[in-house]
Design a protein around this motif. Structure first.
Motif, short mmCIF file in Angstrom:
data_model
loop_
_atom_site.label_atom_id
_atom_site.label_comp_id
_atom_site.label_asym_id
_atom_site.label_seq_id
_atom_site.Cartn_x
_atom_site.Cartn_y
_atom_site.Cartn_z
N THR A 309 0.83 -1.20 0.00
CA THR A 309 0.00 0.00 0.00
C THR A 309 0.87 1.26 0.00
O THR A 309 0.80 2.08 -0.91
CB THR A 309 -0.88 0.00 1.27
N THR A 310 1.73 1.34 1.01
CA THR A 310 2.57 2.53 1.16
C THR A 310 3.64 2.57 0.06
O THR A 310 3.94 3.64 -0.49
CB THR A 310 3.26 2.49 2.56
N ALA A 446 1.72 5.02 7.79
CA ALA A 446 1.99 5.23 6.37
C ALA A 446 2.50 6.65 6.11
O ALA A 446 3.49 6.85 5.41
CB ALA A 446 0.73 4.96 5.56
C1 HEM Z 1 -0.44 4.55 1.68
C2 HEM Z 1 -0.72 3.58 2.49
C3 HEM Z 1 -2.09 3.04 2.79
C4 HEM Z 1 -3.29 3.28 2.20
C5 HEM Z 1 -3.59 4.22 1.04
C6 HEM Z 1 -4.29 2.49 2.89
C7 HEM Z 1 -5.64 2.47 2.57
C8 HEM Z 1 -6.59 1.75 3.26
C9 HEM Z 1 -7.99 1.71 2.93
C10 HEM Z 1 -8.63 2.42 1.75
C11 HEM Z 1 -8.62 0.92 3.84
C12 HEM Z 1 -10.11 0.56 3.90
C13 HEM Z 1 -10.28 -0.86 3.40
C14 HEM Z 1 -11.70 -1.37 3.40
O1 HEM Z 1 -12.65 -0.62 3.43
O2 HEM Z 1 -11.83 -2.58 3.34
C15 HEM Z 1 -7.61 0.46 4.74
C16 HEM Z 1 -7.87 -0.35 5.81
C17 HEM Z 1 -6.89 -0.85 6.62
N1 HEM Z 1 -5.54 -0.56 6.56
FE1 HEM Z 1 -4.62 0.68 5.28
N2 HEM Z 1 -3.67 1.78 3.87
C18 HEM Z 1 -2.33 2.10 3.87
C19 HEM Z 1 -1.37 1.65 4.72
C20 HEM Z 1 -1.60 0.83 5.77
C21 HEM Z 1 -0.60 0.41 6.73
C22 HEM Z 1 0.86 0.89 6.75
C23 HEM Z 1 -1.23 -0.45 7.60
C24 HEM Z 1 -0.69 -1.17 8.80
C25 HEM Z 1 0.53 -1.48 9.03
C26 HEM Z 1 -2.61 -0.54 7.19
C27 HEM Z 1 -3.57 -1.31 7.81
C28 HEM Z 1 -4.91 -1.29 7.53
C29 HEM Z 1 -5.90 -2.06 8.25
C30 HEM Z 1 -5.64 -3.02 9.40
C31 HEM Z 1 -7.14 -1.78 7.69
C32 HEM Z 1 -8.50 -2.33 8.11
C33 HEM Z 1 -9.12 -1.42 9.14
C34 HEM Z 1 -10.44 -1.95 9.65
O3 HEM Z 1 -11.11 -2.73 8.98
O4 HEM Z 1 -10.81 -1.55 10.76
N3 HEM Z 1 -2.81 0.24 6.09
N4 HEM Z 1 -6.38 0.97 4.38
#
Ligand code: HEM
Length: 499
Positions: A309-310, A446
């Motif tokens: 992602t990042t 991130a």
């Molecule tokens: C540029 C970096 C990132 C972007 C653009 C991003 C974007 C997103 C998005 C759009 C979602 C929503 C997903 C959904 O609706 O199913 C999400 C959820 C999540 N992201 Fe990220 N993410 C990034 C980096 C990270 C990092 C570094 C971590 C952890 C180390 C992470 C952990 C999570 C987790 C655990 C969820 C689920 C949250 C939940 O359901 O409560 N993400 N992310």
């Protein structure tokens, strides 16, 4: 006996199945609560429409959905059960903090990791699982780990310096993933997985991410696939699987052993530094939620969500910076105004911020559409009343390429965020981490990684990308994560930054 055999003759069976499916299609097309919503009849009649684009066409449904929006408007029915909206103004309605929000079980269950917070369909259970994670991923907690992030940056710069000396070409794309991967594991488990030490930066992890997307898409339509794969003995796969699968499973095994070790060391005085497993173990969650299997689901999914992602946003931004000297010069001039590279200082830099916003726009982390369900109330979209319990989704790939909001969307243009009238308006319609109860947990981590890495690399090196093209970073498929044409590869030669 004979009349019985007659009853179950193939002919009768065939007729019964035909009648069943015809009745089902009739119901879905004319009587179903979603029957008045626009969209192709085939998609409304059967999920096999989606399966064709998912499985046969290898993750193309999101682009078919884009085409359908052009034909049928901003809200469409994309399967017998689901609606899709392509309108940034609806973001604030669908991704909210208030109210009950489930996820679409059909989609998230296909991973067969039902213990993971991110893949928990039910609102209440998700809320309980997320509670101990929120403080662990807070901005303050991330700030307390900046030395760890800076340590990994120094290691990355050391590796890149060796390429300066040798003049050899190397895969900067994999190096960036190695950095985000090492940071994510160090942050979550208190242990680096040392991808930055691997000669090829564990390049194979780029293909592994894509591979897990393929399994997920297949698993949505053939429900036995996920559980069947999960039931396979890990050692057997490591022995007999093909190259990428072997390496991925070897990594999963280490990941599982680390989780077991941390679960077992709960409460022991000489345990690892801050880690997510202990945070969950010490939380108020019931013991049933603290089993190794359940916690491992969370560890695997959260670490998995934490690197490509990042890395994707960083890669596209770095490519364009070194492809467009005026943007690079402007960023360097801004960096020259501060004499420290610490996180607090870099966070305050407006041009660095818009460079990263543009990276996030051009590399939306997830290729999958992101569904939400309001089980207890209707949702409103313009004149449309969406029945309670309907999965409604939006796709970041489509929103981030909307020409009406971002003229020339394929052009990397940080300036679009700075225009005094347009910039703030754009940010209101932009939610790369989404918002609400299920918005990104790792957002602060991130941002910290992106700020630290970008300031660190741009300050020290000049990269040249001879065989890379802007198209390499465009999305080409839904691999749950974002599939790109270049598959994460960014070959570079490097020299020290000219003063
Ligand atoms: C540029 C970096 C990132 C972007 C653009 C991003 C974007 C997103 C998005 C759009 C979602 C929503 C997903 C959904 O609706 O199913 C999400 C959820 C999540 N992201 Fe990220 N993410 C990034 C980096 C990270 C990092 C570094 C971590 C952890 C180390 C992470 C952990 C999570 C987790 C655990 C969820 C689920 C949250 C939940 O359901 O409560 N993400 N992310």
């Amino acid at each position: 006996m004979e009349p019985m055999l007659d009853l179950i003759s193939w002919q009768r069976l065939g007729i019964t199945i035909a009648v069943y499916f015809t009745t089902l299609a009739f119901y879905r097309l004319f009587l179903h609560p979603l029957s008045r919503f626009p969209g192709p009849r085939l998609a409304a009649a059967s999920r096999w429409y989606e399966a064709y684009y998912d499985v046969v066409k290898d993750g193309q449904y999101v682009f078919k959905i884009a085409e359908l929006h052009k034909r049928y408007g901003p809200i469409i029915r994309i399967s017998p059960h689901e609606l899709h909206v392509n309108d940034a103004a609806f973001l604030d309605q669908l991704y909210r903090q208030d109210g009950i929000w489930d996820k679409h079980a059909w989609s998230v269950d296909a991973f067969a990791t039902c213990g993971a917070t991110m893949l928990t369909p039910q609102h209440e259970l998700h809320k309980a699982r997320r509670q101990p994670l929120n403080p662990f991923f807070s901005k303050a907690r991330v700030a307390s780990r900046v030395d760890m992030i800076a340590g990994h940056l120094e290691k990355l710069c050391g590796r890149i310096s060796a390429f300066v000396e040798s003049g050899e070409q190397f895969n900067l794309g994999a190096a960036i993933t190695a950095f985000t991967r090492d940071v994510a594991f160090d942050f979550i488990l208190g242990k680096s997985y040392r991808s930055l030490d691997a000669e090829d930066f564990d390049e194979v992890m780029l293909s592994a991410t894509r591979g897990s997307g393929q399994v997920w898409r297949l698993g949505k339509h053939l429900r036995f696939v996920g559980p069947m794969l999960k039931a396979m003995p890990v050692d057997w796969v490591i022995k007999y699987g093909e190259h990428v699968t072997k390496i991925f499973f070897r990594f999963l095994k280490v990941n599982m052993e680390d989780t077991e070790r941390l679960v077992a060391s709960r409460g022991s005085p000489e345990t690892a530094p801050s880690n997510m497993v202990h945070e969950i173990m010490e939380s108020k969650l019931p013991e049933l939620e603290k089993t190794t299997t359940r916690i491992f689901d969370d560890v695997a999914v959260i670490t998995g969500a934490g690197f490509e992602t990042t890395a994707g946003a960083l890669r596209v931004a770095l490519f364009h910076l070194f492809d467009k000297p005026d943007i690079l010069q402007r960023l360097r001039a801004e960096l020259a105004t501060i004499d420290t590279r610490d996180l607090k200082a870099t966070e305050q830099l407006p041009y660095l911020k818009v460079v990263l916003l543009e990276g996030l726009r051009m590399s939306p982390a997830l290729g999958a559409r992101l569904s939400r369900i309001a089980p207890d109330r209707e949702l409103l979209y313009g004149k449309w009343r969406i029945p309670a319990g309907t999965p409604v989704s939006m796709s970041l790939i489509l929103l981030h390429a909307d020409e009406a909001i971002y003229p020339e969307p394929l052009n990397f243009n940080p300036g679009r965020w700075m225009d005094s009238s347009g910039g703030p308006r754009l940010e209101k319609r932009f939610a790369p981490f989404l918002k609400g109860t299920r918005g990104c947990l790792g957002m602060h981590l991130a941002w910290a990684e992106m700020n630290v890495l970008m300031a660190g690399l741009v300050d020290r090196f000049d990269f040249q990308f001879r065989d890379a093209r802007a198209e390499d970073f465009e999305s080409d498929s839904d691999q749950f994560a974002l599939g790109t044409r270049g598959k994460g590869v960014l070959n570079a030669t490097v020299c020290r930054k000219s003063r």
